[in-house]
Design a protein around this motif. Structure first.
Motif, short mmCIF file in Angstrom:
data_model
loop_
_atom_site.label_atom_id
_atom_site.label_comp_id
_atom_site.label_asym_id
_atom_site.label_seq_id
_atom_site.Cartn_x
_atom_site.Cartn_y
_atom_site.Cartn_z
N TYR A 101 7.64 -4.06 13.13
CA TYR A 101 6.32 -3.60 13.56
C TYR A 101 6.26 -3.53 15.07
CZ TYR A 101 4.67 -4.40 8.81
OH TYR A 101 4.51 -4.35 7.46
N SER A 112 0.97 -7.61 4.54
CA SER A 112 1.02 -6.91 3.26
C SER A 112 -0.37 -6.88 2.61
CB SER A 112 2.05 -7.53 2.32
OG SER A 112 1.66 -8.81 1.93
N GLU A 149 -2.26 -4.13 4.36
CA GLU A 149 -1.78 -2.82 3.93
C GLU A 149 -2.37 -2.45 2.58
OE1 GLU A 149 2.45 -3.38 4.11
OE2 GLU A 149 2.57 -2.57 6.16
N GLU A 165 -4.27 0.86 8.47
CA GLU A 165 -3.19 1.69 8.98
C GLU A 165 -2.86 1.29 10.40
OE1 GLU A 165 -5.07 5.45 8.69
OE2 GLU A 165 -4.58 5.71 6.56
#
Length: 123
Positions: A35, A18, A21, A26
């Motif tokens: 994932y 997180s 991100e 990306e």
């Protein structure tokens, strides 16, 4: 992080994903649910498989991220980090190490043993 320790540190792995991100990374790949799994490398002649903890791209550059936590198998961890460092330098990628409070000294000692000059991402 060594493969046997991934289940114990899954919360730290999700926290790191997180964080990445939020930084704009990306195409994040990791060995957690939801994932895609990153590419693994098998050491010839043995059963050792090396899989980066997290891989991601940003601005067309590929990054390999390793989570550093205190390990019962520091020799295997050193082998993994050395391999990933050589791999990233060969292919003009980036290799970063993410750590958290309580593991800074262990990580710093490991990097000194390997003669790697890496700036740590501290969560």
């Amino acid at each position: 992080m060594v493969h046997s320790e991934k289940k114990e540190n899954e919360a730290f792995l999700l926290e790191s994903i997180s964080y990445l991100e939020n930084l704009g990374f990306e195409n994040i790949k990791s060995d957690v649910e939801g994932y895609e799994s990153p590419k693994s490398y098998k050491k010839q002649g043995t059963d050792i498989t090396i899989t980066p903890d997290i891989t991601a791209t940003r601005r067309t550059r590929k990054y390999y991220f390793e989570l550093s936590v205190k390990s019962q198998e520091p020799r295997l961890l050193k082998t993994k980090w050395r391999f990933l460092d050589v791999l990233t330098r060969m292919n003009d990628h980036r290799f970063r190490i993410i750590t958290k409070r309580g593991h800074y000294k262990f990580t710093h000692d490991m990097l000194n043993d390997l003669n790697l000059n890496k700036t740590l991402i501290k969560l």
